[in-house]
Design a protein around this motif. Structure first.
Motif, mmCIF file in Angstrom:
data_model
loop_
_atom_site.group_PDB
_atom_site.id
_atom_site.type_symbol
_atom_site.label_atom_id
_atom_site.label_comp_id
_atom_site.label_asym_id
_atom_site.label_seq_id
_atom_site.Cartn_x
_atom_site.Cartn_y
_atom_site.Cartn_z
ATOM 1 N N VAL A 144 0.833 -1.200 0.000
ATOM 2 C CA VAL A 144 0.000 0.000 0.000
ATOM 3 C C VAL A 144 0.869 1.251 0.000
ATOM 4 O O VAL A 144 0.649 2.182 -0.788
ATOM 5 C CB VAL A 144 -0.954 0.004 1.208
ATOM 6 C CG1 VAL A 144 -1.624 1.365 1.359
ATOM 7 C CG2 VAL A 144 -2.009 -1.084 1.069
ATOM 8 N N GLU A 145 1.865 1.302 0.893
ATOM 9 C CA GLU A 145 2.713 2.485 0.986
ATOM 10 C C GLU A 145 3.520 2.704 -0.291
ATOM 11 O O GLU A 145 3.703 3.845 -0.732
ATOM 12 C CB GLU A 145 3.647 2.370 2.196
ATOM 13 C CG GLU A 145 2.930 2.384 3.532
ATOM 14 C CD GLU A 145 2.011 3.588 3.702
ATOM 15 O OE1 GLU A 145 2.410 4.709 3.312
ATOM 16 O OE2 GLU A 145 0.890 3.409 4.214
ATOM 17 N N LEU B 148 1.152 4.046 -2.986
ATOM 18 C CA LEU B 148 0.895 5.466 -2.745
ATOM 19 C C LEU B 148 2.084 6.320 -3.193
ATOM 20 O O LEU B 148 1.901 7.386 -3.805
ATOM 21 C CB LEU B 148 0.626 5.699 -1.259
ATOM 22 C CG LEU B 148 -0.702 5.158 -0.709
ATOM 23 C CD1 LEU B 148 -0.722 5.268 0.809
ATOM 24 C CD2 LEU B 148 -1.873 5.914 -1.295
ATOM 25 N N GLU C 67 -4.703 9.756 -2.786
ATOM 26 C CA GLU C 67 -4.203 8.919 -1.699
ATOM 27 C C GLU C 67 -5.346 8.282 -0.934
ATOM 28 O O GLU C 67 -5.277 7.106 -0.567
ATOM 29 C CB GLU C 67 -3.326 9.736 -0.755
ATOM 30 C CG GLU C 67 -2.780 8.904 0.392
ATOM 31 C CD GLU C 67 -1.652 9.593 1.144
ATOM 32 O OE1 GLU C 67 -1.409 9.198 2.291
ATOM 33 O OE2 GLU C 67 -1.024 10.506 0.583
ATOM 34 N N ARG D 75 -5.638 4.374 -0.800
ATOM 35 C CA ARG D 75 -5.458 3.722 0.500
ATOM 36 C C ARG D 75 -6.662 2.848 0.846
ATOM 37 O O ARG D 75 -6.507 1.733 1.334
ATOM 38 C CB ARG D 75 -5.218 4.768 1.581
ATOM 39 C CG ARG D 75 -4.780 4.172 2.908
ATOM 40 C CD ARG D 75 -4.447 5.254 3.920
ATOM 41 N NE ARG D 75 -3.263 6.016 3.569
ATOM 42 C CZ ARG D 75 -2.023 5.597 3.786
ATOM 43 N NH1 ARG D 75 -1.805 4.405 4.328
ATOM 44 N NH2 ARG D 75 -0.991 6.370 3.472
ATOM 45 N N ARG E 293 -6.379 -1.096 0.911
ATOM 46 C CA ARG E 293 -6.638 -1.766 2.195
ATOM 47 C C ARG E 293 -7.649 -2.890 2.028
ATOM 48 O O ARG E 293 -7.502 -3.969 2.602
ATOM 49 C CB ARG E 293 -7.157 -0.744 3.212
ATOM 50 C CG ARG E 293 -7.538 -1.350 4.555
ATOM 51 C CD ARG E 293 -7.757 -0.259 5.597
ATOM 52 N NE ARG E 293 -8.692 0.763 5.165
ATOM 53 C CZ ARG E 293 -10.018 0.619 5.230
ATOM 54 N NH1 ARG E 293 -10.539 -0.499 5.690
ATOM 55 N NH2 ARG E 293 -10.819 1.597 4.845
#
Length: 248
Positions: free
Chosen positions: A146-147, A150, A173, A177, A181
């Motif tokens: 995820v990070e 992004l 974002e 996100r 998720r």
């Protein structure tokens, strides 16, 4: 847009009360009781007052003499505020909210990719490469994926070198996100690295049309993955509530 991370009593109070309002615990027009918040949160009058001030600045509350502090209509909320976007997606986001985010991404990211292909610098390309490498290294680590995802999309918007477009990062974002998720957390998703690589290659080659096509493929893949997870969740929910037929 300034965020208020949950650090210290003030930050925690902002987070908790903001989530409650977004969740609908207090309907628009209802009067909030600061004394009740002090008791429920176990904080001082000053902490609650400051938290309410922050929430008022985001359009959630208004205070008037004789009426006290009330919840403002949703139409008055600063919906592009990064905290509001995060709070809306922190629980179970509605289909409408997810669709709104997807539509905004579909408007913003292709334009960002087109400009990035024409304006990118060497440092922009390095940032996108590093993010893509982090995605590949993440493996089954959903949080790391995820990070990294992004970071890639943030670098793409920055590569457009348009300050206002870069500010749309807060919406992109939020959408990413929430989608990531749900999808990566469910371990049900397509391999998005190849299409991210296509996007990077197009931007590096200075090919705006190819960059737009790659973004559109990415968005379609993201939509398909999310739909598959939600359809599976719906099937599981139906199966959970379906009682077996009694034997004759």
């Amino acid at each position: 847009m300034v965020t208020h991370p949950a650090k210290g009593l003030h930050g925690q109070a902002v987070e908790e009360l903001g989530r409650r309002i977004i969740r609908g615990d207090y309907p628009p027009g209802s009067v909030v009781d600061p004394v009740k918040f002090e008791t429920e949160l176990g904080v001082s009058k000053t902490v609650v007052r400051e938290a309410l001030r922050v929430l008022a600045s985001k359009g959630l509350l208004e205070s008037r003499q004789k009426r006290g502090t009330t919840i403002r209509p949703r139409a008055d909320w600063n919906l592009l505020d990064s905290d509001l976007l995060r709070w809306q997606g922190s629980s179970a986001p509605s289909d409408g909210f997810l669709e709104d985010l997807a539509e905004v991404r579909a408007m913003v990211e292709p334009a960002g990719a087109r400009f990035a292909a024409a304006r990118r610098t060497a440092s922009d390309l390095d940032a996108m490469r590093q993010a893509l490498e982090a995605m590949a290294a993440a493996g089954t680590d959903a949080d790391a994926m995820v990070e990294a995802d992004l970071a890639f999309h943030r670098a793409l918007l920055d590569a457009a070198h348009n300050e206002l477009l870069s500010r749309m990062e807060v919406v992109i974002e939020a959408g990413l996100r929430i989608r990531d998720r749900i999808v990566h957390g469910a371990r049900h998703f397509s391999d998005s690295i190849p299409v991210h690589q296509e996007l990077l290659d197009a931007v590096e080659a200075g090919d705006p049309d190819a960059a737009v096509a790659a973004v559109e493929s990415l968005l379609a893949q993201a939509s398909d993955d999310l739909a598959a997870v939600r359809a599976r969740d719906d099937r599981d929910e139906v199966a959970h509530h379906t009682l077996p037929e009694e034997a004759p």
